[in-house]
Design a protein around this motif. Structure first.
Motif, PDB file in Angstrom:
ATOM      1  N   ARG A   1       0.832  -1.211   0.000  1.00  0.00           N
ATOM      2  CA  ARG A   1       0.000   0.000   0.000  1.00  0.00           C
ATOM      3  C   ARG A   1       0.865   1.259   0.000  1.00  0.00           C
ATOM      4  N   ALA A   2       1.955   1.229   0.762  1.00  0.00           N
ATOM      5  CA  ALA A   2       2.844   2.388   0.789  1.00  0.00           C
ATOM      6  C   ALA A   2       3.465   2.621  -0.589  1.00  0.00           C
ATOM      7  N   PHE A   3       3.919   1.540  -1.231  1.00  0.00           N
ATOM      8  CA  PHE A   3       4.492   1.659  -2.576  1.00  0.00           C
ATOM      9  C   PHE A   3       3.461   2.238  -3.557  1.00  0.00           C
ATOM     10  N   GLU A   4       2.214   1.728  -3.529  1.00  0.00           N
ATOM     11  CA  GLU A   4       1.194   2.206  -4.452  1.00  0.00           C
ATOM     12  C   GLU A   4       0.889   3.677  -4.218  1.00  0.00           C
ATOM     13  N   ALA A   5       0.819   4.092  -2.958  1.00  0.00           N
ATOM     14  CA  ALA A   5       0.487   5.479  -2.647  1.00  0.00           C
ATOM     15  C   ALA A   5       1.603   6.425  -3.113  1.00  0.00           C
TER      16      ALA A   5
ATOM     17  N   SER B   1       8.979   5.487   4.170  1.00  0.00           N
ATOM     18  CA  SER B   1      10.311   5.248   3.632  1.00  0.00           C
ATOM     19  C   SER B   1      10.835   3.881   4.065  1.00  0.00           C
ATOM     20  N   HIS B   2      10.618   3.523   5.329  1.00  0.00           N
ATOM     21  CA  HIS B   2      11.070   2.228   5.839  1.00  0.00           C
ATOM     22  C   HIS B   2      10.355   1.078   5.124  1.00  0.00           C
ATOM     23  N   GLN B   3       9.039   1.225   4.901  1.00  0.00           N
ATOM     24  CA  GLN B   3       8.282   0.169   4.223  1.00  0.00           C
ATOM     25  C   GLN B   3       8.758  -0.021   2.782  1.00  0.00           C
ATOM     26  N   LEU B   4       9.092   1.101   2.099  1.00  0.00           N
ATOM     27  CA  LEU B   4       9.579   1.006   0.723  1.00  0.00           C
ATOM     28  C   LEU B   4      10.927   0.292   0.666  1.00  0.00           C
ATOM     29  N   ARG B   5      11.828   0.668   1.561  1.00  0.00           N
ATOM     30  CA  ARG B   5      13.145   0.025   1.570  1.00  0.00           C
ATOM     31  C   ARG B   5      13.015  -1.464   1.853  1.00  0.00           C
ATOM     32  N   ALA B   6      12.133  -1.816   2.792  1.00  0.00           N
ATOM     33  CA  ALA B   6      11.947  -3.225   3.127  1.00  0.00           C
ATOM     34  C   ALA B   6      11.344  -3.995   1.946  1.00  0.00           C
ATOM     35  N   LEU B   7      10.417  -3.353   1.210  1.00  0.00           N
ATOM     36  CA  LEU B   7       9.793  -4.011   0.065  1.00  0.00           C
ATOM     37  C   LEU B   7      10.814  -4.245  -1.050  1.00  0.00           C
ATOM     38  N   GLU B   8      11.634  -3.216  -1.331  1.00  0.00           N
ATOM     39  CA  GLU B   8      12.643  -3.359  -2.376  1.00  0.00           C
ATOM     40  C   GLU B   8      13.679  -4.419  -1.999  1.00  0.00           C
ATOM     41  N   ALA B   9      14.023  -4.471  -0.719  1.00  0.00           N
ATOM     42  CA  ALA B   9      14.979  -5.489  -0.275  1.00  0.00           C
ATOM     43  C   ALA B   9      14.380  -6.888  -0.393  1.00  0.00           C
ATOM     44  N   ASP B  10      13.097  -6.990  -0.083  1.00  0.00           N
ATOM     45  CA  ASP B  10      12.424  -8.292  -0.153  1.00  0.00           C
ATOM     46  C   ASP B  10      12.329  -8.785  -1.596  1.00  0.00           C
ATOM     47  N   LEU B  11      12.004  -7.853  -2.525  1.00  0.00           N
ATOM     48  CA  LEU B  11      11.848  -8.255  -3.928  1.00  0.00           C
ATOM     49  C   LEU B  11      13.178  -8.277  -4.681  1.00  0.00           C
ATOM     50  N   GLY B  12      14.188  -7.620  -4.120  1.00  0.00           N
ATOM     51  CA  GLY B  12      15.499  -7.603  -4.762  1.00  0.00           C
ATOM     52  C   GLY B  12      15.568  -6.717  -5.987  1.00  0.00           C
ATOM     53  N   VAL B  13      14.784  -5.630  -6.008  1.00  0.00           N
ATOM     54  CA  VAL B  13      14.753  -4.743  -7.157  1.00  0.00           C
ATOM     55  C   VAL B  13      14.373  -3.351  -6.696  1.00  0.00           C
TER      56      VAL B  13
ATOM     57  N   THR C   1      10.179   2.659 -11.507  1.00  0.00           N
ATOM     58  CA  THR C   1      11.099   2.082 -12.488  1.00  0.00           C
ATOM     59  C   THR C   1      10.295   1.128 -13.382  1.00  0.00           C
ATOM     60  N   ASP C   2      10.960   0.487 -14.357  1.00  0.00           N
ATOM     61  CA  ASP C   2      10.251  -0.469 -15.198  1.00  0.00           C
ATOM     62  C   ASP C   2       9.660  -1.593 -14.353  1.00  0.00           C
ATOM     63  N   ALA C   3      10.447  -2.099 -13.422  1.00  0.00           N
ATOM     64  CA  ALA C   3       9.949  -3.160 -12.535  1.00  0.00           C
ATOM     65  C   ALA C   3       8.831  -2.633 -11.644  1.00  0.00           C
ATOM     66  N   GLY C   4       9.005  -1.386 -11.188  1.00  0.00           N
ATOM     67  CA  GLY C   4       7.980  -0.784 -10.345  1.00  0.00           C
ATOM     68  C   GLY C   4       6.671  -0.579 -11.078  1.00  0.00           C
ATOM     69  N   ALA C   5       6.742  -0.182 -12.369  1.00  0.00           N
ATOM     70  CA  ALA C   5       5.529   0.022 -13.156  1.00  0.00           C
ATOM     71  C   ALA C   5       4.764  -1.289 -13.331  1.00  0.00           C
ATOM     72  N   ASP C   6       5.528  -2.376 -13.588  1.00  0.00           N
ATOM     73  CA  ASP C   6       4.872  -3.674 -13.728  1.00  0.00           C
ATOM     74  C   ASP C   6       4.163  -4.071 -12.426  1.00  0.00           C
ATOM     75  N   LEU C   7       4.864  -3.876 -11.309  1.00  0.00           N
ATOM     76  CA  LEU C   7       4.268  -4.232 -10.019  1.00  0.00           C
ATOM     77  C   LEU C   7       3.089  -3.323  -9.681  1.00  0.00           C
ATOM     78  N   LEU C   8       3.205  -2.040 -10.005  1.00  0.00           N
ATOM     79  CA  LEU C   8       2.170  -1.074  -9.653  1.00  0.00           C
ATOM     80  C   LEU C   8       0.817  -1.459 -10.243  1.00  0.00           C
ATOM     81  N   ALA C   9       0.814  -1.854 -11.522  1.00  0.00           N
ATOM     82  CA  ALA C   9      -0.455  -2.211 -12.168  1.00  0.00           C
ATOM     83  C   ALA C   9      -1.134  -3.366 -11.422  1.00  0.00           C
TER      84      ALA C   9
END
Length: 313
Positions: free
Chosen positions: A15-19, A41-53, A68-76
């Motif tokens: 939810r934090a990433f989408e917002a 910010s903490h939730q975003l860093r943890a999500l990126e670390a978990d997904l590795g991108v 990013t390209d990966a973020g756009a794919d995930l966002l949809a």
């Protein structure tokens, strides 16, 4: 190498990433989610670390956070999933509201509530299981309209004196008074035999401005001599008088239709029914002014009016 388990990231991080991706700002996302900017910010860093991108471009090189390209794919996919979840939750809430009983709060004096209203509310709820009726008690013609959020009150009224019906009141029923007693006291005597009144104690309700509920009035009406006079046992409240009469304590002056249920079930019998007296009082229904319109209250009012029209009421 065995497949890694399909582990979902925390919903709060998604939810934090989408917002942030939608609003372009950690600050705006934090305000929308009612959390701090550092929490987002903490939730975003943890999500990126978990997904590795890296999912978002943010910082000094860009004015707003952009996927990013990966973020756009995930966002949809995240937005679609959140929309489905929101719709499902909305549907569940609506369904739950439909299953919840509609609450009506009503108030009456103790005698009406115990002797006449209670059995009829039971029958009404059986016919309308989606309507929940809460019955409160009041005394001295003073319902707690605001404190108990009342929808309807039953008021004991008379045409003369301070307790008169007001414009908009719905007449419910008038009272009449007749002597009653337990069948055990009647024995083999006829119900219209005046001698029964000299053999048993008289019960009298402590009631204001009601000569028809006093034994002094009935002494002459029944043709009893002065030598037959006895001081009545005075009790407070018709329900108390009725309980004593049913228990065989003595003969009471009962107010119909409040005692009709007890007569119908055989707990009381009427004496000298031809001498029944019209009562000074009656009942009206008063609706809370400015309450919202619905179908529950009209259904209850119409049901009780029909009950009051039944023979013997």
């Amino acid at each position: 190498m065995p497949n890694a388990p399909a582990r979902m990231p925390p919903l709060a991080a998604l939810r934090a990433f989408e917002a942030v991706a939608r609003l372009g700002s950690l600050s705006r996302a934090a305000a929308e989610l009612h959390v701090t900017k550092s929490a987002v910010s903490h939730q975003l860093r943890a999500l990126e670390a978990d997904l590795g991108v890296v999912l978002l471009r943010r910082g000094a090189t860009t004015r707003r956070a952009e996927p990013t390209d990966a973020g756009a794919d995930l966002l949809a996919s995240v937005q679609q999933a959140l929309t489905l979840l929101a719709t499902a939750c909305r549907n569940v809430r609506a369904s739950a509201r439909e299953r919840q009983p509609y609450r009506l709060n009503i108030s009456a004096n103790p005698s009406l509530a115990a002797l006449w209203l209670a059995p009829r509310i039971g029958r009404f709820v059986a016919l309308h299981p989606a309507i929940d009726v809460q019955v409160y008690l009041h005394t001295a013609q003073d319902p707690a309209w605001q404190e108990q959020e009342l929808d309807l009150a039953f008021l004991h009224m008379r045409e003369e004196g301070p307790h008169r019906p007001a414009p908009g009141d719905i007449p419910l029923m008038r009272e009449s008074v007749v002597p009653v007693c337990s069948p055990a006291l009647l024995g083999d005597a006829a119900p219209d035999d005046p001698a029964i009144f000299t053999r048993h104690r008289w019960l009298e309700e402590k009631h204001v401005a009601s000569p028809e509920t006093r034994w002094r009035t009935w002494q002459h009406r029944l043709g009893l001599r002065d030598a037959d006079w006895q001081e009545p046992l005075v009790l407070s409240g018709l329900s108390t008088v009725v309980s004593a009469a049913v228990a065989g304590v003595g003969i009471a002056l009962g107010r119909c239709p409040l005692i009709d249920e007890e007569i119908a079930r055989g707990g009381l019998v009427t004496l000298s029914p031809a001498l029944r007296m019209a009562g000074s009082w009656g009942y009206v229904m008063r609706i809370q002014p400015d309450r919202r319109n619905d179908t529950a209250l009209p259904a209850l009012v119409e049901f009780l009016l029909e009950e009051a029209r039944q023979p013997g009421t």
